[in-house]
Motif scaffolding. Structure first.
Motif, PDB file in Angstrom:
ATOM      1  N   VAL A  98       0.778  -1.205  -0.065  1.00  0.00           N
ATOM      2  CA  VAL A  98       0.050   0.125   0.059  1.00  0.00           C
ATOM      3  C   VAL A  98       0.788   1.286  -0.009  1.00  0.00           C
ATOM      4  O   VAL A  98       0.471   2.199  -0.667  1.00  0.00           O
ATOM      5  N   THR A  99       1.969   1.121   0.631  1.00  0.00           N
ATOM      6  CA  THR A  99       2.909   2.478   0.831  1.00  0.00           C
ATOM      7  C   THR A  99       3.327   2.653  -0.526  1.00  0.00           C
ATOM      8  O   THR A  99       4.096   3.782  -0.637  1.00  0.00           O
ATOM      9  N   THR A 100       3.418   1.752  -1.606  1.00  0.00           N
ATOM     10  CA  THR A 100       4.265   2.064  -2.496  1.00  0.00           C
ATOM     11  C   THR A 100       3.189   2.364  -3.894  1.00  0.00           C
ATOM     12  O   THR A 100       3.801   2.382  -4.998  1.00  0.00           O
ATOM     13  N   VAL A 101       1.833   2.348  -3.841  1.00  0.00           N
ATOM     14  CA  VAL A 101       1.033   2.590  -4.581  1.00  0.00           C
ATOM     15  C   VAL A 101       1.142   4.020  -4.973  1.00  0.00           C
ATOM     16  O   VAL A 101       1.399   4.961  -4.276  1.00  0.00           O
ATOM     17  N   ASP A 102       1.057   4.296  -6.426  1.00  0.00           N
ATOM     18  CA  ASP A 102       1.002   5.542  -6.991  1.00  0.00           C
ATOM     19  C   ASP A 102      -0.375   6.047  -6.890  1.00  0.00           C
ATOM     20  O   ASP A 102      -1.364   5.693  -7.771  1.00  0.00           O
ATOM     21  N   TRP A 103      -0.673   6.922  -5.818  1.00  0.00           N
ATOM     22  CA  TRP A 103      -2.038   7.488  -5.610  1.00  0.00           C
ATOM     23  C   TRP A 103      -2.608   8.433  -6.684  1.00  0.00           C
ATOM     24  O   TRP A 103      -3.614   8.807  -6.696  1.00  0.00           O
ATOM     25  N   GLN A 104      -1.496   9.194  -7.565  1.00  0.00           N
ATOM     26  CA  GLN A 104      -1.930  10.019  -8.526  1.00  0.00           C
ATOM     27  C   GLN A 104      -2.441   9.132  -9.894  1.00  0.00           C
ATOM     28  O   GLN A 104      -2.769  10.021 -10.771  1.00  0.00           O
ATOM     29  N   GLU A 105      -2.075   7.778  -9.853  1.00  0.00           N
ATOM     30  CA  GLU A 105      -2.690   7.176 -11.087  1.00  0.00           C
ATOM     31  C   GLU A 105      -4.042   7.020 -11.430  1.00  0.00           C
ATOM     32  O   GLU A 105      -4.823   7.232 -10.305  1.00  0.00           O
ATOM     33  N   THR A 106      -4.487   7.338 -12.404  1.00  0.00           N
ATOM     34  CA  THR A 106      -5.863   7.645 -12.746  1.00  0.00           C
ATOM     35  C   THR A 106      -6.458   6.417 -13.504  1.00  0.00           C
ATOM     36  O   THR A 106      -5.760   5.339 -13.905  1.00  0.00           O
ATOM     37  N   ASP A 107      -7.879   6.474 -13.452  1.00  0.00           N
ATOM     38  CA  ASP A 107      -8.592   5.249 -14.498  1.00  0.00           C
ATOM     39  C   ASP A 107      -8.470   5.442 -15.573  1.00  0.00           C
ATOM     40  O   ASP A 107      -7.674   6.462 -16.095  1.00  0.00           O
ATOM     41  N   SER A 108      -9.030   4.796 -16.316  1.00  0.00           N
ATOM     42  CA  SER A 108      -8.665   4.839 -18.092  1.00  0.00           C
ATOM     43  C   SER A 108      -9.330   5.933 -18.710  1.00  0.00           C
ATOM     44  O   SER A 108      -8.895   6.386 -19.758  1.00  0.00           O
ATOM     45  N   SER A 109     -10.164   6.876 -18.026  1.00  0.00           N
ATOM     46  CA  SER A 109     -10.682   7.787 -18.341  1.00  0.00           C
ATOM     47  C   SER A 109      -9.898   9.139 -18.159  1.00  0.00           C
ATOM     48  O   SER A 109      -9.893  10.238 -18.748  1.00  0.00           O
ATOM     49  N   GLY A 110      -8.876   8.951 -17.175  1.00  0.00           N
ATOM     50  CA  GLY A 110      -7.819   9.975 -16.851  1.00  0.00           C
ATOM     51  C   GLY A 110      -8.570  11.173 -15.812  1.00  0.00           C
ATOM     52  O   GLY A 110      -7.904  12.060 -15.522  1.00  0.00           O
ATOM     53  N   THR A 111      -9.612  10.785 -15.401  1.00  0.00           N
ATOM     54  CA  THR A 111     -10.443  11.669 -14.467  1.00  0.00           C
ATOM     55  C   THR A 111     -10.674  11.427 -12.852  1.00  0.00           C
ATOM     56  O   THR A 111     -10.692  12.411 -12.246  1.00  0.00           O
ATOM     57  N   ARG A 112     -10.299  10.387 -12.658  1.00  0.00           N
ATOM     58  CA  ARG A 112     -10.266   9.945 -11.177  1.00  0.00           C
ATOM     59  C   ARG A 112      -9.135   9.283 -10.679  1.00  0.00           C
ATOM     60  O   ARG A 112      -8.683   7.981 -11.344  1.00  0.00           O
ATOM     61  N   SER A 113      -8.471   9.727  -9.754  1.00  0.00           N
ATOM     62  CA  SER A 113      -7.354   8.960  -9.373  1.00  0.00           C
ATOM     63  C   SER A 113      -7.604   8.066  -8.370  1.00  0.00           C
ATOM     64  O   SER A 113      -8.521   8.005  -7.788  1.00  0.00           O
ATOM     65  N   ARG A 114      -6.397   7.306  -8.089  1.00  0.00           N
ATOM     66  CA  ARG A 114      -6.566   6.282  -6.967  1.00  0.00           C
ATOM     67  C   ARG A 114      -6.777   6.848  -5.643  1.00  0.00           C
ATOM     68  O   ARG A 114      -7.515   6.433  -4.851  1.00  0.00           O
ATOM     69  N   ALA A 115      -6.254   8.037  -5.454  1.00  0.00           N
ATOM     70  CA  ALA A 115      -6.389   8.994  -4.172  1.00  0.00           C
ATOM     71  C   ALA A 115      -7.732   9.429  -3.974  1.00  0.00           C
ATOM     72  O   ALA A 115      -8.353   9.206  -2.745  1.00  0.00           O
ATOM     73  N   ASP A 116      -8.527   9.619  -5.007  1.00  0.00           N
ATOM     74  CA  ASP A 116     -10.013  10.192  -4.929  1.00  0.00           C
ATOM     75  C   ASP A 116     -10.753   8.939  -4.909  1.00  0.00           C
ATOM     76  O   ASP A 116     -11.592   9.035  -3.941  1.00  0.00           O
ATOM     77  N   ALA A 117     -10.284   7.591  -5.361  1.00  0.00           N
ATOM     78  CA  ALA A 117     -11.122   6.383  -5.239  1.00  0.00           C
ATOM     79  C   ALA A 117     -10.813   5.680  -3.660  1.00  0.00           C
ATOM     80  O   ALA A 117     -11.795   5.273  -3.201  1.00  0.00           O
ATOM     81  N   ALA A 118      -9.698   5.882  -3.276  1.00  0.00           N
ATOM     82  CA  ALA A 118      -9.245   4.731  -2.100  1.00  0.00           C
ATOM     83  C   ALA A 118      -8.160   5.443  -1.224  1.00  0.00           C
ATOM     84  O   ALA A 118      -7.611   4.914  -0.681  1.00  0.00           O
ATOM     85  N   GLY A 119      -7.805   6.599  -1.476  1.00  0.00           N
ATOM     86  CA  GLY A 119      -6.979   7.287  -0.489  1.00  0.00           C
ATOM     87  C   GLY A 119      -7.188   7.510   0.623  1.00  0.00           C
ATOM     88  O   GLY A 119      -8.504   7.559   1.541  1.00  0.00           O
ATOM     89  N   ASP A 120      -6.269   8.470   1.485  1.00  0.00           N
ATOM     90  CA  ASP A 120      -6.432   8.854   2.792  1.00  0.00           C
ATOM     91  C   ASP A 120      -7.855   9.694   2.967  1.00  0.00           C
ATOM     92  O   ASP A 120      -8.409   9.388   4.118  1.00  0.00           O
ATOM     93  N   GLY A 121      -8.128  10.254   2.024  1.00  0.00           N
ATOM     94  CA  GLY A 121      -9.461  10.991   2.291  1.00  0.00           C
ATOM     95  C   GLY A 121     -10.602  10.472   1.971  1.00  0.00           C
ATOM     96  O   GLY A 121     -12.091  11.001   2.184  1.00  0.00           O
ATOM     97  N   SER A 122     -10.674   9.221   1.646  1.00  0.00           N
ATOM     98  CA  SER A 122     -11.768   8.506   1.419  1.00  0.00           C
ATOM     99  C   SER A 122     -12.192   7.646   2.561  1.00  0.00           C
ATOM    100  O   SER A 122     -11.527   7.766   3.645  1.00  0.00           O
ATOM    101  N   ASP A 123     -13.035   6.614   2.401  1.00  0.00           N
ATOM    102  CA  ASP A 123     -13.537   5.753   3.533  1.00  0.00           C
ATOM    103  C   ASP A 123     -12.418   4.965   4.129  1.00  0.00           C
ATOM    104  O   ASP A 123     -12.265   4.423   4.984  1.00  0.00           O
ATOM    105  N   TRP A 124     -11.460   4.641   2.874  1.00  0.00           N
ATOM    106  CA  TRP A 124     -10.286   3.884   3.255  1.00  0.00           C
ATOM    107  C   TRP A 124      -9.211   4.389   4.078  1.00  0.00           C
ATOM    108  O   TRP A 124      -8.482   3.571   4.414  1.00  0.00           O
ATOM    109  N   GLY A 125      -9.453   5.675   4.235  1.00  0.00           N
ATOM    110  CA  GLY A 125      -8.525   6.359   5.039  1.00  0.00           C
ATOM    111  C   GLY A 125      -8.313   5.775   6.379  1.00  0.00           C
ATOM    112  O   GLY A 125      -7.188   5.571   7.033  1.00  0.00           O
TER     113      GLY A 125
END
Length: 150
Positions: A98-125
């Motif tokens: 988890v600590t090596t994940v590129d949280w700025q990588e996006t979905d195939s549309s380029g609009t949603r980042s990993r950080a948006d989907a599951a980063g510290d600011g999400s319920d996964w935080g």
């Protein structure tokens, strides 16, 4: 049809004391995911585990299976879902990964980042906070999240 997630954070305290190959270095159940995560945001499930991945994320830990060395507590919890067709896509991820994940990588549309989907600011935080705290004591390789879907 909804997809629900179940799982647990485990740690392996004996590994830091005696080494990961010692017979007493077994995984121990730490906390049920239900206590930390409020929902099934599908973008987070897609990003992390490849489940319901209509977003086109490159998943972090997809379909690794249920770990052979799972804790007794985790095995008991999983057994409640393990009937044919009831549980699927079991997988796991260590805190070290988890600590090596590129949280700025996006979905195939380029609009949603990993950080948006599951980063510290999400319920996964909250999950990441607990895993990080346990890793301070037991080491990043000795803390993992095991999940399955139903």
């Amino acid at each position: 049809m909804s997809t629900d997630i179940s799982g647990m954070i485990e740690c392996r305290p004996g590994a830091r004391l005696w080494g990961p190959d010692d017979e007493d270095s077994v995984w121990e159940a730490a906390i049920d995911l239900f206590l930390l995560n409020r929902g099934n945001a599908y973008d987070g499930l897609a990003c992390l585990f490849g489940v319901r991945n209509s977003f086109g994320f490159r998943s972090v830990a997809e379909d690794r299976g249920f770990p052979d060395d799972a804790s007794v507590g985790l095995r008991s919890e999983y057994a409640a879902y393990a009937g044919p067709g009831d549980a699927f896509a079991a997988t796991w991820v260590t805190w070290a990964e988890v600590t090596t994940v590129d949280w700025q990588e996006t979905d195939s549309s380029g609009t949603r980042s990993r950080a948006d989907a599951a980063g510290d600011g999400s319920d996964w935080g909250r999950v990441w906070t607990v895993m990080g705290t346990l890793s301070e004591v037991h080491g990043a390789e000795n803390v993992r999240l095991v999940v399955w879907f139903h």
